[in-house]
Write a protein that holds these residues in place. Structure first.
Motif, mmCIF file in Angstrom:
data_model
loop_
_atom_site.group_PDB
_atom_site.id
_atom_site.type_symbol
_atom_site.label_atom_id
_atom_site.label_comp_id
_atom_site.label_asym_id
_atom_site.label_seq_id
_atom_site.Cartn_x
_atom_site.Cartn_y
_atom_site.Cartn_z
ATOM 1 N N ILE A 294 0.818 -1.224 0.000
ATOM 2 C CA ILE A 294 0.000 0.000 0.000
ATOM 3 C C ILE A 294 0.849 1.271 0.000
ATOM 4 C CG2 ILE A 294 -1.926 -1.184 1.133
ATOM 5 C CD1 ILE A 294 -1.197 0.265 3.722
ATOM 6 N N LEU A 295 2.194 1.099 -0.021
ATOM 7 C CA LEU A 295 3.141 2.217 -0.137
ATOM 8 C C LEU A 295 3.030 3.217 1.005
ATOM 9 C CD1 LEU A 295 2.842 2.866 -3.982
ATOM 10 C CD2 LEU A 295 4.378 1.303 -2.756
ATOM 11 N N ARG A 296 2.859 2.704 2.207
ATOM 12 C CA ARG A 296 2.839 3.549 3.399
ATOM 13 C C ARG A 296 3.123 2.699 4.619
ATOM 14 N NH1 ARG A 296 -3.465 4.673 4.717
ATOM 15 N NH2 ARG A 296 -2.510 5.114 6.729
ATOM 16 N N LYS A 297 3.619 3.342 5.649
ATOM 17 C CA LYS A 297 3.960 2.647 6.886
ATOM 18 C C LYS A 297 2.768 2.632 7.839
ATOM 19 C CE LYS A 297 8.962 3.473 7.053
ATOM 20 N NZ LYS A 297 9.148 3.943 5.667
ATOM 21 N N CYS A 298 2.634 1.530 8.569
ATOM 22 C CA CYS A 298 1.571 1.396 9.573
ATOM 23 C C CYS A 298 2.185 0.949 10.897
ATOM 24 C CB CYS A 298 0.522 0.371 9.123
ATOM 25 S SG CYS A 298 -0.356 0.827 7.606
ATOM 26 N N GLY A 299 1.454 1.153 11.979
ATOM 27 C CA GLY A 299 1.920 0.765 13.297
ATOM 28 C C GLY A 299 1.880 -0.733 13.523
ATOM 29 N N GLY A 300 2.517 -1.167 14.598
ATOM 30 C CA GLY A 300 2.663 -2.591 14.872
ATOM 31 C C GLY A 300 1.367 -3.348 15.054
ATOM 32 N N SER A 301 0.376 -2.727 15.681
ATOM 33 C CA SER A 301 -0.893 -3.432 15.898
ATOM 34 C C SER A 301 -1.592 -3.743 14.584
ATOM 35 C CB SER A 301 -1.802 -2.619 16.810
ATOM 36 O OG SER A 301 -1.995 -1.309 16.309
ATOM 37 N N THR A 302 -1.352 -2.916 13.557
ATOM 38 C CA THR A 302 -1.889 -3.223 12.229
ATOM 39 C C THR A 302 -1.285 -4.524 11.713
ATOM 40 O OG1 THR A 302 -2.156 -0.872 11.747
ATOM 41 C CG2 THR A 302 -2.143 -2.369 9.861
ATOM 42 N N GLY A 303 0.010 -4.727 11.971
ATOM 43 C CA GLY A 303 0.646 -5.971 11.572
ATOM 44 C C GLY A 303 0.061 -7.167 12.294
ATOM 45 N N THR A 304 -0.227 -7.012 13.579
ATOM 46 C CA THR A 304 -0.860 -8.089 14.343
ATOM 47 C C THR A 304 -2.223 -8.413 13.748
ATOM 48 O OG1 THR A 304 0.216 -7.150 16.307
ATOM 49 C CG2 THR A 304 -1.418 -8.874 16.676
ATOM 50 N N ASN A 305 -3.007 -7.373 13.476
ATOM 51 C CA ASN A 305 -4.335 -7.568 12.886
ATOM 52 C C ASN A 305 -4.255 -8.281 11.539
ATOM 53 O OD1 ASN A 305 -5.444 -6.133 15.024
ATOM 54 N ND2 ASN A 305 -5.694 -4.237 13.870
ATOM 55 N N LEU A 306 -3.355 -7.799 10.687
ATOM 56 C CA LEU A 306 -3.291 -8.327 9.321
ATOM 57 C C LEU A 306 -2.738 -9.742 9.291
ATOM 58 C CD1 LEU A 306 -3.723 -7.974 6.335
ATOM 59 C CD2 LEU A 306 -1.553 -6.736 6.194
ATOM 60 N N TYR A 307 -1.745 -10.038 10.111
ATOM 61 C CA TYR A 307 -1.208 -11.400 10.135
ATOM 62 C C TYR A 307 -2.298 -12.391 10.544
ATOM 63 C CZ TYR A 307 2.126 -15.202 10.591
ATOM 64 O OH TYR A 307 2.800 -16.390 10.428
ATOM 65 N N GLY A 308 -3.083 -12.030 11.567
ATOM 66 C CA GLY A 308 -4.194 -12.887 11.968
ATOM 67 C C GLY A 308 -5.224 -13.027 10.861
ATOM 68 N N SER A 309 -5.476 -11.943 10.135
ATOM 69 C CA SER A 309 -6.443 -11.980 9.037
ATOM 70 C C SER A 309 -5.973 -12.909 7.923
ATOM 71 C CB SER A 309 -6.657 -10.570 8.473
ATOM 72 O OG SER A 309 -7.172 -9.704 9.465
ATOM 73 N N LEU A 310 -4.672 -12.867 7.619
ATOM 74 C CA LEU A 310 -4.131 -13.737 6.584
ATOM 75 C C LEU A 310 -4.180 -15.204 7.003
ATOM 76 C CD1 LEU A 310 -1.078 -11.563 5.501
ATOM 77 C CD2 LEU A 310 -3.157 -11.982 4.177
ATOM 78 N N ALA A 311 -3.984 -15.464 8.290
ATOM 79 C CA ALA A 311 -4.101 -16.838 8.779
ATOM 80 C C ALA A 311 -5.528 -17.351 8.610
ATOM 81 C CB ALA A 311 -3.674 -16.908 10.245
#
Length: 369
Positions: A294-311
């Motif tokens: 998406i060509l932008r930086k996001c905070g760590g909790s976004t990574g937690t959310n997205l990793y769970g979503s991909l799982a």
């Protein structure tokens, strides 16, 4: 003759005028702010499988995070309960984003604001709080609650206590809360009733709002489930499994804003359908991977959310199940340039991002997540 034994607490015209103006200022800010965007994440592998993945961008709020909604609700809750009046010093225990948003609203109503935060809080968050007129009082993580309460009492102020009041200050039935906004935006998508809504928990207020809203509209969202993802060194998942309210951790999560070392009063486990543990390295790897998408930086909790979503998407693919998943961008990554996006900091925490980055970059390997 009947006699009454009573006490009066009549507000003066000046007190009423102050409260009226404070509420007007907060509501005017709400009117100036457009709703946050719902971004469809274009991932060919998921599209081919009939799975749509969305990110609701809460970083678009004026104070830069999901906590903008909470701070507005908490300020209004405090004013309308008579806890905040002219000259009241507002104190909060926060690792950063809530404090930034509360500092924003405290400035709107002309109130002094003090954030009691852990010493490890990202320096950029501290700068943002101070830029909004707030003050920062750094303590050891285990001391933030008692120190915030002590400071508020000493100053004759009000301790906001987001961890107690988050789930009750927000009107989960409607009033443009995050759930109403999210589901309204999904209404014209290919799969308008998501299979999963995925969020993380700090106070527990967001998951409580979404979970309750799904149940209130059960006829429309009978097949929608709420998944809460939890980082390392957080008690929420264990509490979800065994309901022991006395669980504690003596080490804080590296993913600021989510995960707690104790069970918070606003965390409502009975409205959650599933919880998933996400390693800190996976959360950080995911936001670095997402930046390339998406060509932008996001905070760590976004990574937690997205990793769970991909799982969860991987499970849906394995089960030949089509549908949609919605999660949140909680805040921007600019606040974490000296931590989550700093390779030396990551190495100092003994985190290995490469295994997770390889899975994410080569999306064909998502089945092994």
């Amino acid at each position: 003759m009947l006699e009454l034994n009573s006490h009066e607490n009549i507000r003066t015209p000046a007190e009423i005028a102050w409260a009226l103006q404070a509420i007007k200022n907060i509501e005017a800010d709400y009117q100036r702010s457009a709703d946050t965007n719902l971004i469809k994440l274009e991932i060919p592998k998921l599209a081919k499988a009939g799975i749509d993945l969305y990110l609701k961008d809460e970083s678009a709020h004026p104070s830069g995070s999901l906590k903008h909604r909470l701070a507005r609700s908490l300020l209004l809750y405090g004013i309308c309960n008579g806890w905040i009046s002219e000259g009241t010093v507002i104190v909060e225990a926060s690792s950063g984003s809530t404090a930034i948003s509360e500092a924003y609203f405290a400035r709107l109503i002309g109130s002094r604001f003090i954030a009691v935060a852990p010493k490890a809080t990202a320096s950029e968050k501290i700068r943002e709080i101070e830029a909004l007129g707030g003050e920062v009082h750094l303590v050891e993580p285990s001391q933030i609650y008692c120190e915030a309460e002590r400071l508020a009492k000493e100053l004759g102020g009000h301790y906001m206590d987001q961890f107690t009041y988050a789930e009750r200050a927000t009107d989960w039935r409607g009033n443009n809360n995050i759930a109403q906004s999210l589901f309204s935006q999904m209404s014209r998508e290919r799969f308008p009733a998501p299979n999963w809504v995925v969020t993380s928990a700090g106070t527990g207020g967001t998951s409580a709002t979404i979970g309750r809203y799904i149940r209130l509209h059960i006829e429309e969202y009978s097949n929608t489930q709420l998944c809460v993802v939890d980082p390392e060194n957080s008690v929420f998942h264990e509490f979800y499994r065994n309901r022991d309210p006395n669980i504690v951790r003596h080490k804080s999560s590296l993913i600021e804003g989510i995960g707690r070392p104790r069970v918070e009063p606003s965390f409502m486990p009975d409205v959650i359908d599933r919880m998933i543990d996400v390693p800190d390295a996976a959360s950080i790897a995911t936001i670095r991977w997402l930046e390339g998408v998406i060509l932008r930086k996001c905070g760590g909790s976004t990574g937690t959310n997205l990793y769970g979503s991909l799982a969860l998407a991987r499970e849906m693919m394995q089960n030949k199940q089509e549908g949609s998943i919605v999660t949140l961008i909680c805040d921007g990554g600019e606040r974490y340039l000296d931590t989550l996006y700093n390779d030396e900091w990551v190495a100092s925490k003994n985190l290995d991002l490469l295994p997770y980055l390889h899975k994410l970059i080569d999306f064909a390997e998502i089945e092994s997540m």
